[in-house]
Design a protein around this motif. Structure first.
Motif, PDB file in Angstrom:
ATOM      1  N   HIS A  45      45.956  60.333  36.143  1.00 34.61           N
ATOM      2  CA  HIS A  45      45.043  59.585  35.275  1.00 34.61           C
ATOM      3  C   HIS A  45      45.685  58.268  34.821  1.00 34.61           C
ATOM      4  CE1 HIS A  45      42.897  58.734  31.409  1.00 34.61           C
ATOM      5  NE2 HIS A  45      41.886  58.904  32.225  1.00 34.61           N
ATOM      6  N   PHE A  46      46.948  58.328  34.439  1.00 39.82           N
ATOM      7  CA  PHE A  46      47.676  57.123  34.029  1.00 39.82           C
ATOM      8  C   PHE A  46      47.693  56.093  35.163  1.00 39.82           C
ATOM      9  CE2 PHE A  46      51.892  54.976  33.400  1.00 39.82           C
ATOM     10  CZ  PHE A  46      51.537  54.245  32.283  1.00 39.82           C
ATOM     11  N   GLY A  47      47.972  56.551  36.383  1.00 38.70           N
ATOM     12  CA  GLY A  47      47.988  55.642  37.538  1.00 38.70           C
ATOM     13  C   GLY A  47      46.631  55.040  37.817  1.00 38.70           C
ATOM     14  N   GLN A  48      45.593  55.836  37.659  1.00 38.67           N
ATOM     15  CA  GLN A  48      44.236  55.323  37.863  1.00 38.67           C
ATOM     16  C   GLN A  48      43.897  54.265  36.812  1.00 38.67           C
ATOM     17  OE1 GLN A  48      42.157  59.047  37.737  1.00 38.67           O
ATOM     18  NE2 GLN A  48      42.234  59.327  39.943  1.00 38.67           N
ATOM     19  N   GLN A  49      44.317  54.493  35.575  1.00 41.47           N
ATOM     20  CA  GLN A  49      44.057  53.519  34.517  1.00 41.47           C
ATOM     21  C   GLN A  49      44.797  52.206  34.776  1.00 41.47           C
ATOM     22  OE1 GLN A  49      41.841  53.892  31.860  1.00 41.47           O
ATOM     23  NE2 GLN A  49      41.254  55.626  33.136  1.00 41.47           N
ATOM     24  N   ILE A  50      46.017  52.296  35.276  1.00 41.01           N
ATOM     25  CA  ILE A  50      46.769  51.081  35.629  1.00 41.01           C
ATOM     26  C   ILE A  50      46.007  50.310  36.705  1.00 41.01           C
ATOM     27  CG2 ILE A  50      48.852  50.212  36.763  1.00 41.01           C
ATOM     28  CD1 ILE A  50      50.363  52.524  35.398  1.00 41.01           C
ATOM     29  N   SER A  51      45.575  50.991  37.740  1.00 43.07           N
ATOM     30  CA  SER A  51      44.858  50.332  38.829  1.00 43.07           C
ATOM     31  C   SER A  51      43.546  49.722  38.350  1.00 43.07           C
ATOM     32  CB  SER A  51      44.601  51.309  39.978  1.00 43.07           C
ATOM     33  OG  SER A  51      45.825  51.655  40.597  1.00 43.07           O
ATOM     34  N   LEU A  52      42.830  50.435  37.490  1.00 43.51           N
ATOM     35  CA  LEU A  52      41.584  49.880  36.945  1.00 43.51           C
ATOM     36  C   LEU A  52      41.860  48.610  36.142  1.00 43.51           C
ATOM     37  CD1 LEU A  52      39.692  53.078  35.772  1.00 43.51           C
ATOM     38  CD2 LEU A  52      38.970  51.469  37.537  1.00 43.51           C
ATOM     39  N   GLY A  53      42.882  48.658  35.306  1.00 45.63           N
ATOM     40  CA  GLY A  53      43.227  47.486  34.497  1.00 45.63           C
ATOM     41  C   GLY A  53      43.628  46.298  35.360  1.00 45.63           C
ATOM     42  N   LEU A  54      44.453  46.542  36.366  1.00 48.27           N
ATOM     43  CA  LEU A  54      44.870  45.450  37.253  1.00 48.27           C
ATOM     44  C   LEU A  54      43.695  44.901  38.038  1.00 48.27           C
ATOM     45  CD1 LEU A  54      48.270  46.767  38.629  1.00 48.27           C
ATOM     46  CD2 LEU A  54      47.900  44.905  36.996  1.00 48.27           C
ATOM     47  N   GLY A  55      42.741  45.755  38.362  1.00 48.51           N
ATOM     48  CA  GLY A  55      41.566  45.307  39.091  1.00 48.51           C
ATOM     49  C   GLY A  55      40.686  44.370  38.277  1.00 48.51           C
ATOM     50  N   ARG A  56      40.830  44.416  36.967  1.00 53.63           N
ATOM     51  CA  ARG A  56      40.033  43.546  36.092  1.00 53.63           C
ATOM     52  C   ARG A  56      40.683  42.188  35.839  1.00 53.63           C
ATOM     53  NH1 ARG A  56      35.833  46.219  33.749  1.00 53.63           N
ATOM     54  NH2 ARG A  56      35.928  48.478  33.831  1.00 53.63           N
ATOM     55  N   ILE A  57      41.941  42.067  36.214  1.00 53.53           N
ATOM     56  CA  ILE A  57      42.651  40.801  36.021  1.00 53.53           C
ATOM     57  C   ILE A  57      42.300  39.867  37.175  1.00 53.53           C
ATOM     58  CG2 ILE A  57      44.900  39.675  35.931  1.00 53.53           C
ATOM     59  CD1 ILE A  57      45.994  42.291  34.751  1.00 53.53           C
ATOM     60  N   ARG A  58      41.878  38.690  36.837  1.00 52.66           N
ATOM     61  CA  ARG A  58      41.566  37.703  37.864  1.00 52.66           C
ATOM     62  C   ARG A  58      42.664  36.662  37.903  1.00 52.66           C
ATOM     63  NH1 ARG A  58      35.137  36.521  37.433  1.00 52.66           N
ATOM     64  NH2 ARG A  58      34.520  38.680  37.601  1.00 52.66           N
ATOM     65  N   PRO A  59      43.056  36.258  39.082  1.00 55.03           N
ATOM     66  CA  PRO A  59      44.055  35.188  39.183  1.00 55.03           C
ATOM     67  C   PRO A  59      43.521  33.911  38.535  1.00 55.03           C
ATOM     68  CG  PRO A  59      43.652  36.184  41.339  1.00 55.03           C
ATOM     69  CD  PRO A  59      42.650  36.739  40.381  1.00 55.03           C
ATOM     70  N   SER A  60      44.409  33.152  37.906  1.00 54.36           N
ATOM     71  CA  SER A  60      43.959  31.899  37.288  1.00 54.36           C
ATOM     72  C   SER A  60      43.427  30.970  38.354  1.00 54.36           C
ATOM     73  CB  SER A  60      45.127  31.241  36.544  1.00 54.36           C
ATOM     74  OG  SER A  60      46.176  30.961  37.431  1.00 54.36           O
ATOM     75  N   GLY A  61      42.396  30.244  38.002  1.00 50.67           N
ATOM     76  CA  GLY A  61      41.791  29.308  38.940  1.00 50.67           C
ATOM     77  C   GLY A  61      40.681  29.903  39.766  1.00 50.67           C
ATOM     78  N   SER A  62      40.380  31.210  39.541  1.00 51.45           N
ATOM     79  CA  SER A  62      39.335  31.844  40.345  1.00 51.45           C
ATOM     80  C   SER A  62      37.952  31.599  39.779  1.00 51.45           C
ATOM     81  CB  SER A  62      39.588  33.360  40.436  1.00 51.45           C
ATOM     82  OG  SER A  62      39.440  33.953  39.149  1.00 51.45           O
ATOM     83  N   GLY A  63      37.908  31.065  38.558  1.00 52.18           N
ATOM     84  CA  GLY A  63      36.605  30.821  37.921  1.00 52.18           C
ATOM     85  C   GLY A  63      36.001  32.109  37.410  1.00 52.18           C
ATOM     86  N   SER A  64      35.071  32.018  36.456  1.00 50.60           N
ATOM     87  CA  SER A  64      34.426  33.248  36.000  1.00 50.60           C
ATOM     88  C   SER A  64      32.999  33.056  35.661  1.00 50.60           C
ATOM     89  CB  SER A  64      35.105  33.877  34.803  1.00 50.60           C
ATOM     90  OG  SER A  64      35.893  33.101  34.021  1.00 50.60           O
TER      91      SER A  64
END
Length: 64
Positions: A45-64
């Motif tokens: 569960h902890f690993g899944q939460q890490i992956s979910l959180g990282l998936g929400r981070i967008r690289p700078s300059g990608s626009g939103s």
């Protein structure tokens, strides 16, 4: 692998956007306890939460 002991352990990939970006590793060597089903479920569960959180981070300059 030299960095992993003979102690039972759990590992899983950390992903972001469908790509592996790291490896999550845990063992109970200091306590000597086995990795039981409850510990594995919490680790997963902890690993899944890490992956979910990282998936929400967008690289700078990608626009939103």
């Amino acid at each position: 692998v030299d960095w992993v002991s003979d102690t039972p352990c759990v590992m899983m990939p950390v992903t972001a956007g469908g790509q592996a970006v790291g490896l999550l590793y845990a063992d109970n060597e200091p306590s000597g306890r086995p990795v039981d089903d409850a510990a594995f479920a919490g680790f997963r569960h902890f690993g899944q939460q890490i992956s979910l959180g990282l998936g929400r981070i967008r690289p700078s300059g990608s626009g939103s």
